[in-house]
Scaffold this active site. Structure first.
Site, PDB file in Angstrom:
ATOM      1  N   ASN A 110       0.849  -1.201   0.000  1.00 50.81           N
ATOM      2  CA  ASN A 110       0.000   0.000   0.000  1.00 50.81           C
ATOM      3  C   ASN A 110       0.876   1.239   0.000  1.00 50.81           C
ATOM      4  O   ASN A 110       2.105   1.146  -0.013  1.00 50.81           O
ATOM      5  CB  ASN A 110      -0.964  -0.029   1.192  1.00 50.81           C
ATOM      6  CG  ASN A 110      -0.217  -0.128   2.504  1.00 50.81           C
ATOM      7  OD1 ASN A 110       0.563   0.745   2.854  1.00 50.81           O
ATOM      8  ND2 ASN A 110      -0.425  -1.230   3.228  1.00 50.81           N
TER       9      ASN A 110
ATOM     10  N   ILE B 255      -2.654  -7.734  13.991  1.00 44.72           N
ATOM     11  CA  ILE B 255      -1.536  -7.694  14.955  1.00 44.72           C
ATOM     12  C   ILE B 255      -1.954  -6.964  16.231  1.00 44.72           C
ATOM     13  O   ILE B 255      -1.709  -7.431  17.349  1.00 44.72           O
ATOM     14  CB  ILE B 255      -0.306  -7.011  14.308  1.00 44.72           C
ATOM     15  CG1 ILE B 255       0.126  -7.820  13.080  1.00 44.72           C
ATOM     16  CG2 ILE B 255       0.832  -6.869  15.301  1.00 44.72           C
ATOM     17  CD1 ILE B 255       1.123  -7.138  12.178  1.00 44.72           C
TER      18      ILE B 255
HETATM   19  N1  CTP Z   1      -3.699  -3.367  12.314  1.00 39.84           N
HETATM   20  C1  CTP Z   1      -2.943  -4.454  12.685  1.00 39.84           C
HETATM   21  N2  CTP Z   1      -2.999  -5.602  11.945  1.00 39.84           N
HETATM   22  C2  CTP Z   1      -3.798  -5.694  10.877  1.00 39.84           C
HETATM   23  C3  CTP Z   1      -4.586  -4.577  10.481  1.00 39.84           C
HETATM   24  C4  CTP Z   1      -4.507  -3.437  11.223  1.00 39.84           C
HETATM   25  O1  CTP Z   1      -2.205  -4.382  13.664  1.00 39.84           O
HETATM   26  N3  CTP Z   1      -3.833  -6.822  10.182  1.00 39.84           N
HETATM   27  C5  CTP Z   1      -3.651  -2.162  13.149  1.00 39.84           C
HETATM   28  C6  CTP Z   1      -3.031  -0.954  12.459  1.00 39.84           C
HETATM   29  O2  CTP Z   1      -1.635  -0.882  12.694  1.00 39.84           O
HETATM   30  C7  CTP Z   1      -3.792   0.185  13.100  1.00 39.84           C
HETATM   31  C8  CTP Z   1      -5.157  -0.382  13.387  1.00 39.84           C
HETATM   32  O3  CTP Z   1      -4.983  -1.797  13.427  1.00 39.84           O
HETATM   33  O4  CTP Z   1      -3.240   0.555  14.354  1.00 39.84           O
HETATM   34  C9  CTP Z   1      -6.221  -0.049  12.388  1.00 39.84           C
HETATM   35  O5  CTP Z   1      -5.783  -0.385  11.103  1.00 39.84           O
HETATM   36  P1  CTP Z   1      -6.701  -0.127   9.840  1.00 39.84           P
HETATM   37  O6  CTP Z   1      -6.018  -0.707   8.641  1.00 39.84           O
HETATM   38  O7  CTP Z   1      -7.137   1.308   9.804  1.00 39.84           O
HETATM   39  O8  CTP Z   1      -7.983  -0.942  10.241  1.00 39.84           O
HETATM   40  P2  CTP Z   1      -8.451  -2.390   9.965  1.00 39.84           P
HETATM   41  O9  CTP Z   1      -8.592  -3.060  11.283  1.00 39.84           O
HETATM   42  O10 CTP Z   1      -7.563  -3.083   8.968  1.00 39.84           O
HETATM   43  O11 CTP Z   1      -9.898  -2.119   9.351  1.00 39.84           O
HETATM   44  P3  CTP Z   1     -10.277  -1.566   7.872  1.00 39.84           P
HETATM   45  O12 CTP Z   1      -9.119  -1.870   6.964  1.00 39.84           O
HETATM   46  O13 CTP Z   1     -11.493  -2.329   7.573  1.00 39.84           O
HETATM   47  O14 CTP Z   1     -10.550  -0.091   8.038  1.00 39.84           O
END
Ligand code: CTP
Length: 402
Positions: free
Chosen positions: A210, A307
């Protein structure tokens, strides 16, 4: 947050070719509103004229312990009396040795000994002098004495050699000096930060990733270091230079990031998940480059582990902070995410504004509501996030302390 404007800094210049860079440092300090008093060693005056510094700072430059321009003849006491700090840049090998041993045989070394304010040094010397056991001993001693040591950097040296020993560039130094002044709200704390994107392999040359640059995560790691924490930075692929004193662990995929986090997290007080972790990985990546043909190619994707959720759900989790990058309805989605992930604090921004930018906006969401921070450089936002987080962290560990 601590601003540099109106600080009084004694800029000490010792003898070395990097003295010319101190002129630019003096100029940048003046531009930031710092009151600069330059003090040079006698050998520094052979590299750059005191007049250069006088013209840049608008103040007479001193180098002689016996200078009679001050009525009381006590420049070594007067200059540091109201000073916010003494910064010696460049600090030669000889000057570091003097500082480490408490020698006081010229104006600069004497005022360093007589000061009551913090001391920072920017070493600059030939790489062999830097690596010499005597210099290593002196630097260790200075660290133990609480002296801020900035650099040196590595690269081409005036002597034609390559290696460690170059004085940091003036902009970098000013950045470090600003960091040194930040309140030590996380002193003694261990902080784990994830940053950057992850990369999920499709084949030998392709992958899913990304647009995250890692800038916000690296700024958060830096701000935590400035606040006195011991910082481990787990970073996905990023070209950024990590903060010098962070422990850096480089990873590629979300699975690897999870593994690195699981290994480090048990001894952490605080976990800050800034990484833009890929939500999916390719189920059957190809070892070799996939050859194109005329057909539609379908990739099977499976969800990656979350995570942050993994850490939050540990039996004894550290204090957890999340990030949310949204492309719309920031307040609504970020607050929902904070509740869903069961977080005391979440920082949210709009991706269109944040991705790859040095300046952006950030809103903090906690039990009290939303706290929008003023638009600014990411390091400034990170410092405010750390300050806010430190308050919540203190409350969580000692709820009686309002
Ligand atoms: N995060 C994580 N592991 C993942 C996805 C997200 O640790 N597999 C953590 C990111 O580092 C951040 C938070 O969760 O602190 C939110 O990440 P975000 O990508 O905004 O949210 P998602 O949980 O992935 O939800 P969505 O993509 O549906 O908005």
């Amino acid at each position: 947050m601590t601003d540099l404007a109106k600080k009084r800094i004694v800029l000490g210049v010792s003898g070395g070719i990097a003295a010319y860079k101190a002129a630019e440092l003096a100029r940048l300090m003046m531009k930031r509103g710092i009151e600069v008093q330059v003090v040079m060693t006698e050998s520094a005056t052979r590299f750059v004229s005191p007049l250069t510094f006088q013209a840049l700072t608008g103040r007479p430059v001193f180098s002689d312990l016996w200078d009679n321009r001050l009525d009381n003849g006590m420049a070594h006491i007067d200059f540091t009396r109201d000073a916010s700090a003494v910064v010696v840049a460049p600090a030669s090998a000889d000057f570091l040795a003097k500082l480490a041993h408490g020698n006081a045989d010229d104006l600069l070394s004497t005022l360093c000994l007589a000061r009551a304010c913090p001391l920072m040094v920017a070493p600059a010397m030939n790489r062999q002098m830097w690596e010499h056991p005597a210099t290593r001993r002196n630097v260790s001693q200075l660290k133990r004495d609480g002296v801020g040591i900035f650099g040196p950097g590595s690269g081409e040296q005036a002597c034609g050699e390559e290696g460690m020993g170059r004085m940091l560039e003036p902009e970098e130094l000013l950045f470090d000096i600003e960091g040194f002044f930040q309140p030590k709200r996380l002193s003694g704390r261990k902080v784990l930060v994830t940053a950057g994107p992850t990369f999920e392999v499709i084949d030998a040359v392709r992958g899913i990733t990304n647009l995250s640059s890692g800038k916000m995560g690296y700024a958060v790691a830096r701000a935590a270091l400035e606040a006195g924490a011991e910082v481990t930075l787990i970073s996905g692929p990023s070209c950024l230079k990590p903060p010098a004193s962070a422990k850096l662990i480089k990873v590629t995929s979300a699975q690897e990031m999870l593994g690195a986090v699981q290994e480090a997290v048990s001894e952490m007080d605080i976990f800050i998940g800034v990484a833009a972790v890929a939500d999916y990985y390719v189920l059957n990546p190809s070892e070799h480059k996939i050859k194109k043909d005329a057909h539609i190619l379908t990739l099977e994707l499976a969800p990656n582990p979350d995570i942050l959720a993994n850490v939050v759900n540990l039996p004894k989790p550290p204090f957890c902070v999340g990030f949310a990058a949204e492309s719309e309805s920031l307040f609504e989605f970020a607050e929902m995410k904070r509740h869903r992930k069961n977080l005391p604090l979440l920082a949210g921004n709009l991706v269109q504004d944040a991705i790859n930018n040095d300046i952006s906006e950030l809103t903090l969401f906690d039990d009290e509501g939303a706290h929008p921070l003023p638009r600014g450089p990411k390091i400034q936002l990170a410092r405010q996030l750390i300050a806010h987080m430190a308050k919540l962290y203190d409350l969580s560990t000692n709820p009686k302390n309002p």
